[in-house]
Design a protein around this motif. Structure first.
Motif, PDB file in Angstrom:
ATOM      1  N   ILE A 135      26.129 -33.713   0.619  1.00 49.15           N
ATOM      2  CA  ILE A 135      25.855 -33.973  -0.801  1.00 49.15           C
ATOM      3  C   ILE A 135      27.138 -34.344  -1.538  1.00 49.15           C
ATOM      4  O   ILE A 135      27.164 -35.297  -2.319  1.00 49.15           O
ATOM      5  CB  ILE A 135      25.164 -32.758  -1.453  1.00 49.15           C
ATOM      6  N   GLU A 136      28.203 -33.612  -1.288  1.00 45.31           N
ATOM      7  CA  GLU A 136      29.453 -33.877  -1.992  1.00 45.31           C
ATOM      8  C   GLU A 136      30.092 -35.189  -1.556  1.00 45.31           C
ATOM      9  O   GLU A 136      30.545 -35.972  -2.396  1.00 45.31           O
ATOM     10  CB  GLU A 136      30.440 -32.717  -1.775  1.00 45.31           C
ATOM     11  N   GLU A 137      30.106 -35.456  -0.248  1.00 47.55           N
ATOM     12  CA  GLU A 137      30.803 -36.638   0.261  1.00 47.55           C
ATOM     13  C   GLU A 137      29.969 -37.918   0.208  1.00 47.55           C
ATOM     14  O   GLU A 137      30.482 -38.979  -0.111  1.00 47.55           O
ATOM     15  CB  GLU A 137      31.293 -36.389   1.688  1.00 47.55           C
ATOM     16  N   LYS A 138      28.708 -37.835   0.541  1.00 53.03           N
ATOM     17  CA  LYS A 138      27.869 -39.042   0.622  1.00 53.03           C
ATOM     18  C   LYS A 138      27.160 -39.364  -0.687  1.00 53.03           C
ATOM     19  O   LYS A 138      26.864 -40.521  -0.968  1.00 53.03           O
ATOM     20  CB  LYS A 138      26.830 -38.910   1.732  1.00 53.03           C
ATOM     21  N   LEU A 139      26.848 -38.331  -1.482  1.00 53.76           N
ATOM     22  CA  LEU A 139      26.075 -38.557  -2.701  1.00 53.76           C
ATOM     23  C   LEU A 139      26.891 -38.325  -3.972  1.00 53.76           C
ATOM     24  O   LEU A 139      26.444 -38.677  -5.059  1.00 53.76           O
ATOM     25  CB  LEU A 139      24.846 -37.641  -2.728  1.00 53.76           C
ATOM     26  N   PHE A 182      10.510 -34.940   2.833  1.00 52.60           N
ATOM     27  CA  PHE A 182      10.701 -34.039   3.961  1.00 52.60           C
ATOM     28  C   PHE A 182      11.663 -34.722   4.911  1.00 52.60           C
ATOM     29  O   PHE A 182      11.416 -35.837   5.351  1.00 52.60           O
ATOM     30  CB  PHE A 182       9.365 -33.776   4.663  1.00 52.60           C
ATOM     31  N   ILE A 183      12.784 -34.063   5.187  1.00 55.21           N
ATOM     32  CA  ILE A 183      13.799 -34.640   6.067  1.00 55.21           C
ATOM     33  C   ILE A 183      13.989 -33.706   7.260  1.00 55.21           C
ATOM     34  O   ILE A 183      14.209 -32.507   7.081  1.00 55.21           O
ATOM     35  CB  ILE A 183      15.145 -34.808   5.318  1.00 55.21           C
ATOM     36  N   ARG A 184      13.916 -34.283   8.443  1.00 59.40           N
ATOM     37  CA  ARG A 184      14.199 -33.497   9.653  1.00 59.40           C
ATOM     38  C   ARG A 184      15.704 -33.387   9.820  1.00 59.40           C
ATOM     39  O   ARG A 184      16.429 -34.356   9.606  1.00 59.40           O
ATOM     40  CB  ARG A 184      13.588 -34.154  10.877  1.00 59.40           C
ATOM     41  N   LYS A 185      16.151 -32.218  10.215  1.00 61.49           N
ATOM     42  CA  LYS A 185      17.581 -31.988  10.382  1.00 61.49           C
ATOM     43  C   LYS A 185      18.193 -32.896  11.438  1.00 61.49           C
ATOM     44  O   LYS A 185      19.388 -33.152  11.405  1.00 61.49           O
ATOM     45  CB  LYS A 185      17.855 -30.517  10.723  1.00 61.49           C
ATOM     46  N   ASP A 186      17.395 -33.398  12.342  1.00 57.79           N
ATOM     47  CA  ASP A 186      17.960 -34.246  13.398  1.00 57.79           C
ATOM     48  C   ASP A 186      18.014 -35.734  13.025  1.00 57.79           C
ATOM     49  O   ASP A 186      18.466 -36.552  13.817  1.00 57.79           O
ATOM     50  CB  ASP A 186      17.204 -34.058  14.718  1.00 57.79           C
ATOM     51  N   LEU A 187      17.583 -36.104  11.827  1.00 57.82           N
ATOM     52  CA  LEU A 187      17.705 -37.499  11.390  1.00 57.82           C
ATOM     53  C   LEU A 187      19.166 -37.872  11.200  1.00 57.82           C
ATOM     54  O   LEU A 187      19.986 -37.037  10.834  1.00 57.82           O
ATOM     55  CB  LEU A 187      16.996 -37.710  10.048  1.00 57.82           C
ATOM     56  N   LYS A 188      19.467 -39.122  11.415  1.00 50.56           N
ATOM     57  CA  LYS A 188      20.822 -39.608  11.177  1.00 50.56           C
ATOM     58  C   LYS A 188      21.128 -39.519   9.678  1.00 50.56           C
ATOM     59  O   LYS A 188      20.268 -39.738   8.837  1.00 50.56           O
ATOM     60  CB  LYS A 188      20.939 -41.056  11.644  1.00 50.56           C
ATOM     61  N   ARG A 220      16.809 -41.340   1.609  1.00 46.56           N
ATOM     62  CA  ARG A 220      15.771 -40.439   1.121  1.00 46.56           C
ATOM     63  C   ARG A 220      16.230 -39.732  -0.156  1.00 46.56           C
ATOM     64  O   ARG A 220      15.480 -39.603  -1.111  1.00 46.56           O
ATOM     65  CB  ARG A 220      15.421 -39.392   2.175  1.00 46.56           C
ATOM     66  N   PHE A 221      17.492 -39.284  -0.179  1.00 46.01           N
ATOM     67  CA  PHE A 221      18.030 -38.613  -1.362  1.00 46.01           C
ATOM     68  C   PHE A 221      18.170 -39.586  -2.528  1.00 46.01           C
ATOM     69  O   PHE A 221      17.880 -39.239  -3.669  1.00 46.01           O
ATOM     70  CB  PHE A 221      19.395 -37.975  -1.062  1.00 46.01           C
ATOM     71  N   GLU A 222      18.643 -40.789  -2.249  1.00 46.76           N
ATOM     72  CA  GLU A 222      18.864 -41.766  -3.323  1.00 46.76           C
ATOM     73  C   GLU A 222      17.575 -42.097  -4.057  1.00 46.76           C
ATOM     74  O   GLU A 222      17.585 -42.323  -5.265  1.00 46.76           O
ATOM     75  CB  GLU A 222      19.535 -43.023  -2.779  1.00 46.76           C
ATOM     76  N   LYS A 223      16.462 -42.102  -3.343  1.00 50.31           N
ATOM     77  CA  LYS A 223      15.166 -42.360  -3.974  1.00 50.31           C
ATOM     78  C   LYS A 223      14.871 -41.296  -5.040  1.00 50.31           C
ATOM     79  O   LYS A 223      14.478 -41.619  -6.160  1.00 50.31           O
ATOM     80  CB  LYS A 223      14.070 -42.370  -2.897  1.00 50.31           C
ATOM     81  N   VAL A 224      15.098 -40.035  -4.725  1.00 49.42           N
ATOM     82  CA  VAL A 224      14.848 -38.946  -5.672  1.00 49.42           C
ATOM     83  C   VAL A 224      15.871 -38.981  -6.806  1.00 49.42           C
ATOM     84  O   VAL A 224      15.520 -38.793  -7.975  1.00 49.42           O
ATOM     85  CB  VAL A 224      14.865 -37.579  -4.941  1.00 49.42           C
ATOM     86  N   ILE A 225      17.122 -39.272  -6.483  1.00 51.30           N
ATOM     87  CA  ILE A 225      18.177 -39.346  -7.507  1.00 51.30           C
ATOM     88  C   ILE A 225      17.878 -40.466  -8.500  1.00 51.30           C
ATOM     89  O   ILE A 225      18.020 -40.277  -9.709  1.00 51.30           O
ATOM     90  CB  ILE A 225      19.562 -39.526  -6.846  1.00 51.30           C
ATOM     91  N   ARG A 226      17.424 -41.618  -8.018  1.00 47.93           N
ATOM     92  CA  ARG A 226      17.058 -42.728  -8.922  1.00 47.93           C
ATOM     93  C   ARG A 226      15.946 -42.312  -9.870  1.00 47.93           C
ATOM     94  O   ARG A 226      15.957 -42.630 -11.053  1.00 47.93           O
ATOM     95  CB  ARG A 226      16.625 -43.962  -8.118  1.00 47.93           C
ATOM     96  N   GLU A 227      14.982 -41.568  -9.348  1.00 45.99           N
ATOM     97  CA  GLU A 227      13.867 -41.092 -10.179  1.00 45.99           C
ATOM     98  C   GLU A 227      14.383 -40.160 -11.276  1.00 45.99           C
ATOM     99  O   GLU A 227      13.984 -40.272 -12.433  1.00 45.99           O
ATOM    100  CB  GLU A 227      12.857 -40.355  -9.294  1.00 45.99           C
ATOM    101  N   ILE A 228      15.296 -39.262 -10.922  1.00 46.68           N
ATOM    102  CA  ILE A 228      15.867 -38.326 -11.900  1.00 46.68           C
ATOM    103  C   ILE A 228      16.649 -39.085 -12.960  1.00 46.68           C
ATOM    104  O   ILE A 228      16.482 -38.860 -14.151  1.00 46.68           O
ATOM    105  CB  ILE A 228      16.777 -37.292 -11.204  1.00 46.68           C
ATOM    106  N   LYS A 229      17.502 -39.998 -12.533  1.00 49.29           N
ATOM    107  CA  LYS A 229      18.324 -40.749 -13.486  1.00 49.29           C
ATOM    108  C   LYS A 229      17.453 -41.615 -14.388  1.00 49.29           C
ATOM    109  O   LYS A 229      17.713 -41.729 -15.577  1.00 49.29           O
ATOM    110  CB  LYS A 229      19.367 -41.586 -12.753  1.00 49.29           C
ATOM    111  N   GLY A 230      16.396 -42.209 -13.844  1.00 49.21           N
ATOM    112  CA  GLY A 230      15.479 -43.021 -14.646  1.00 49.21           C
ATOM    113  C   GLY A 230      14.790 -42.189 -15.705  1.00 49.21           C
ATOM    114  O   GLY A 230      14.655 -42.593 -16.852  1.00 49.21           O
ATOM    115  N   LYS A 231      14.365 -40.984 -15.342  1.00 47.93           N
ATOM    116  CA  LYS A 231      13.698 -40.091 -16.284  1.00 47.93           C
ATOM    117  C   LYS A 231      14.662 -39.683 -17.395  1.00 47.93           C
ATOM    118  O   LYS A 231      14.310 -39.653 -18.559  1.00 47.93           O
ATOM    119  CB  LYS A 231      13.178 -38.857 -15.559  1.00 47.93           C
ATOM    120  N   LYS A 232      15.927 -39.399 -17.038  1.00 47.22           N
ATOM    121  CA  LYS A 232      16.924 -39.003 -18.042  1.00 47.22           C
ATOM    122  C   LYS A 232      17.235 -40.158 -18.982  1.00 47.22           C
ATOM    123  O   LYS A 232      17.414 -39.956 -20.172  1.00 47.22           O
ATOM    124  CB  LYS A 232      18.194 -38.493 -17.361  1.00 47.22           C
TER     125      LYS A 232
END
Length: 152
Positions: free
Chosen positions: A23-27, A103-109, A116-128
């Motif tokens: 989260i800190e490094e990639k997002l 839902f993210i499997r721990k073994d996904l790259k 997957r995270f960016e999709k949710v983050i875009r939704e949050i930022k759009g709502k704000k």
């Protein structure tokens, strides 16, 4: 613009560390709390009100599905992303039907995690942004009414 805030919920200290680093490094996100079970997750969610919760499924005391339900009962707009090694179709379906954003499997790259995270983050930022626009338009409307009243 402020960073998106996260609450990490996983009974494994190793996985909490992996998720935190991701989260800190990639997002570029801000970790506001960490919990080792569903009970802690609910308490911390109510106290910290993070933008996004990452939630494991299998944990002691209270599992992730039940914690998800409790968090959504408290805040119907909560954004919870399930991250689990359990990826059976019925588990995934149950989590999504209960209200998980993804839902993210721990073994996904990790590259797939980012999408997957960016999709949710875009939704949050759009709502704000919509909330900011709505507040701004209400203020403008109020100022215009005051101006019109002063002309009378």
């Amino acid at each position: 613009m402020r960073k998106v805030t996260f609450l990490i919920v996983d009974d494994s200290p190793m996985w909490r560390k992996v998720i935190k680093r991701f989260i800190e490094e990639k997002l570029g996100g801000n970790i506001v709390g960490e919990a080792k079970d569903g009970i802690e997750a609910i308490v911390l969610y109510k106290k910290l009100k993070p933008d996004i919760v990452t939630m494991d499924i299998e944990m002691p005391n209270l599992d992730g599905i039940k914690a998800l339900e409790e968090i959504l009962n408290f805040d119907k707009d909560a954004k919870v992303i399930m991250i689990s090694s359990k990826g059976e179709e019925d588990v995934v379906r149950k989590a999504l039907l209960k209200g998980a954003q993804d839902f993210i499997r721990k073994d996904l790259k990790l590259e797939k995690w980012v999408k997957r995270f960016e999709k949710v983050i875009r939704e949050i930022k759009g709502k704000k942004e919509n909330m900011t626009y709505n507040v701004f338009s209400v203020i403008i409307s109020y100022i215009n009414k005051l101006k019109n009243n002063n002309k009378s």
